[in-house]
Design a protein around this motif. Structure first.
Motif: not given
Length: 257
Positions: A63, A66-67, A70, A86, A88, A91-93, A112, A118, A121
């Motif tokens: 996470d 991802i941030e 993103a 963004v 996360s 793993r959901t953004a 993203v 990810v 979204v």
């Protein structure tokens, strides 16, 4: 042999440093060594927070990656009217903020969506003017109040719920049971200044098993257990004309006024 003034000062500094180290070593039995005790307590609190988070340590690192990725994606396509954040979780953004057009909103979502790891979204970006400093300060205050209220509630897993506020709208993300989701929603909705609560929850049962409308506890991704996860190269940006991404499978997104 004559000793120069600079050498004398250096040796005095060495003796002073040794004395300080000796005091620090005995600090556990001295009343004056509060910083050492506080530091130990802070470290223990950090470990406790990590343990109480229902995400695995590997997913938490994902996470964070991802941030970071993103944010880099958004910078690549940003213009003067794009103010996007963004967040996360598992793993959901979640995308929040403001843009100048619907096309920019879709571009941000697709950018993203192409980030490594990810799996879905949730695009909550608003087409409109950017928030001013006063509204952003108020959002930060609301977030603090909601977090504090969740921590005060003994029947809510505050460390498994992420709270973000944008324009008076509170977004709740987390791995929770349906009862916990309802309780957290009621708490957030009762905070002064909250205009709406949007739940981006994934539901689990009391024993941590997946429920319809939600996904179960995260699994550690192979290669992430060591705590050192290199960020992979980003894939090419998708075409701007691509359709809007759908929310992650199993993620429940529901506005509560």
């Amino acid at each position: 042999m004559t000793t120069s003034p600079s050498t004398t000062i250096f040796r005095r500094g060495q003796r002073l440093a040794c004395a300080c180290l000796a005091v620090a070593a005995l600090g556990g039995s001295l009343a004056g060594c509060v910083p050492l005790v506080v530091g130990g307590a802070a470290a223990a609190a950090g470990i406790g927070t990590l343990a109480l988070d229902r995400r695995s340590s590997g997913v938490q690192l994902d996470d964070q990656g991802i941030e970071l990725r993103a944010a880099a994606r958004i910078r690549e396509i940003a213009n003067d009217n794009m103010n996007v954040t963004v967040i996360s979780f598992n793993r959901t953004a979640l995308l929040i903020g403001t843009v100048g057009s619907e096309a920019d909103k879709q571009r941000a979502g697709e950018a993203v969506r192409g980030v490594q790891n990810v799996r879905g979204v949730v695009n909550e970006i608003v087409v409109g003017p950017a928030l001013n400093i006063a509204r952003r300060s108020n959002d930060a205050y609301i977030t603090t109040k909601v977090k504090a209220s969740l921590l005060d509630a003994s029947d809510v897993p505050a460390n498994s719920i992420k709270v973000v506020t944008e324009g008076g709208v509170v977004y709740l993300m987390g791995l929770v049971t349906r009862r916990e989701a309802d309780r957290a929603t009621d708490i957030a909705r009762g905070i002064s200044g909250v205009e709406k609560v949007v739940r981006v929850f994934e539901f689990v049962s009391d024993d941590g098993q997946a429920l319809p409308g939600g996904v179960g506890p995260s699994q550690t991704v192979p290669g992430t257990a060591s705590g050192s996860v290199p960020l992979p190269p980003m894939a090419p940006l998708p075409a701007p004309a691509a359709p809007a991404p759908a929310p992650a499978p199993g993620v429940v997104t529901s506005p509560v006024r």
